[in-house]
Design a protein around this motif. Sequence first.
Motif, short mmCIF file in Angstrom:
data_model
loop_
_atom_site.label_atom_id
_atom_site.label_comp_id
_atom_site.label_asym_id
_atom_site.label_seq_id
_atom_site.Cartn_x
_atom_site.Cartn_y
_atom_site.Cartn_z
N GLY A 1 62.52 34.08 11.00
CA GLY A 1 61.64 34.97 11.05
C GLY A 1 61.14 35.62 9.99
N PHE A 2 60.36 36.37 10.72
CA PHE A 2 59.42 37.54 9.36
C PHE A 2 60.06 38.67 9.33
CE2 PHE A 2 56.55 41.41 9.03
CZ PHE A 2 55.82 40.84 7.67
N TYR B 1 57.32 31.74 17.38
CA TYR B 1 55.26 31.68 17.50
C TYR B 1 55.43 30.09 17.11
CZ TYR B 1 55.69 36.97 17.37
OH TYR B 1 55.62 38.36 17.79
N GLN C 1 58.13 35.84 21.95
CA GLN C 1 57.80 35.83 22.88
C GLN C 1 56.60 35.43 23.30
OE1 GLN C 1 56.12 40.06 22.33
NE2 GLN C 1 56.10 39.81 20.40
N ILE D 1 62.07 44.63 19.68
CA ILE D 1 60.56 43.67 19.19
C ILE D 1 60.54 42.65 20.48
CG2 ILE D 1 59.45 42.13 17.37
CD1 ILE D 1 61.90 43.70 15.89
C1 MLT Z 1 60.12 38.51 13.53
O1 MLT Z 1 61.24 39.02 13.52
O2 MLT Z 1 59.72 36.96 13.15
C2 MLT Z 1 58.70 39.81 13.47
O3 MLT Z 1 59.82 40.95 14.03
C3 MLT Z 1 57.75 39.22 14.28
C4 MLT Z 1 56.47 40.05 14.70
O4 MLT Z 1 56.58 41.37 14.74
O5 MLT Z 1 56.08 39.54 16.37
#
Ligand code: MLT
Length: 285
Positions: free
Chosen positions: A36-37, A106, A128, A225
């Motif tokens: 994740g980011f 994603y 999502q 989130i």
């Molecule tokens: C993530 O955990 O990768 C981010 O929260 C993704 C997002 O902010 O859409």
Amino acid sequence: MKNQTENSSYAKVNGISISYIDEGPREGLVIIFIHGFPLNKSMWREQIDSLKGHFRAVAYDIRGHGESNAEATDFSIDQFADDLMGLMDYLKLKRAIFCGLSMGGYIALTAMEKHPNRCEGLVLCNTQCTADTEEAKEKRKKAALSIQQNGVDKYAEVNLKNLFTKESFSKRKNVVKRVREMMTSTSKSSLLRSLQALAGRRETCGKLSEIDVPVLITTGRKDPITPPPKAELMHRKIKNSALYIFENSGHLSNLEYPYKFNDQLIRFLNTIKKKTGIPKVNVSL
Ligand code: MLT
């Protein structure tokens, strides 16, 4: 390398160096973990340790994160998905199971959409299929401004609160510390470009009904989130999907509840093994 303690290898992919780890048997199923980011491949350590006796497990750093470098160009989820394909080509992997968390999800969904024949199964964690709303885009702009004005450490401090449940700040201090280090070791430029990529991503919901590989969808009941309705929407649209909600978890379910997470993952991988005729294994967690 910044804060990772992994024995990394490096692949030349699309003009950059992608850092990855690749453990477990060479035969049988391959699972590729996508972080994740703004984290890095070390977020999957507990999963790789649990799987590597029986499954080949690959985790890599998305460009600009961890030990992977980046050209001085914009980022996009499409580009990240192309890098995943490039890494698979480099490793000579025709097909793999993609396991992505949030931004990693994603990327997994985009790669699945563009190259369905390379995907043998999907694990969509805390993610999502919808694109950013105007409001979400606005929030990202504000986050970018704050990073420019106040720096990466401040950004990490504020955003850590969205990643973990309150309980984790007292009960899982080491995990929180690890994640803070992953965040603060990401460069300002990569953070800004990733925020732009996240805001600009396409929705992938429209193609979910075409997915015909096994899919496991998970999220945390307390994930602010990507809360359960986001996971339920994907579950309704993907015919071969299973859904599991981690009751007490926030956004990083694999780190807050590694044993429960690994249990779900191994059960899922065993169902794919059964379908492909590979004997099922009992993996001790
Ligand atoms: C993530 O955990 O990768 C981010 O929260 C993704 C997002 O902010 O859409």
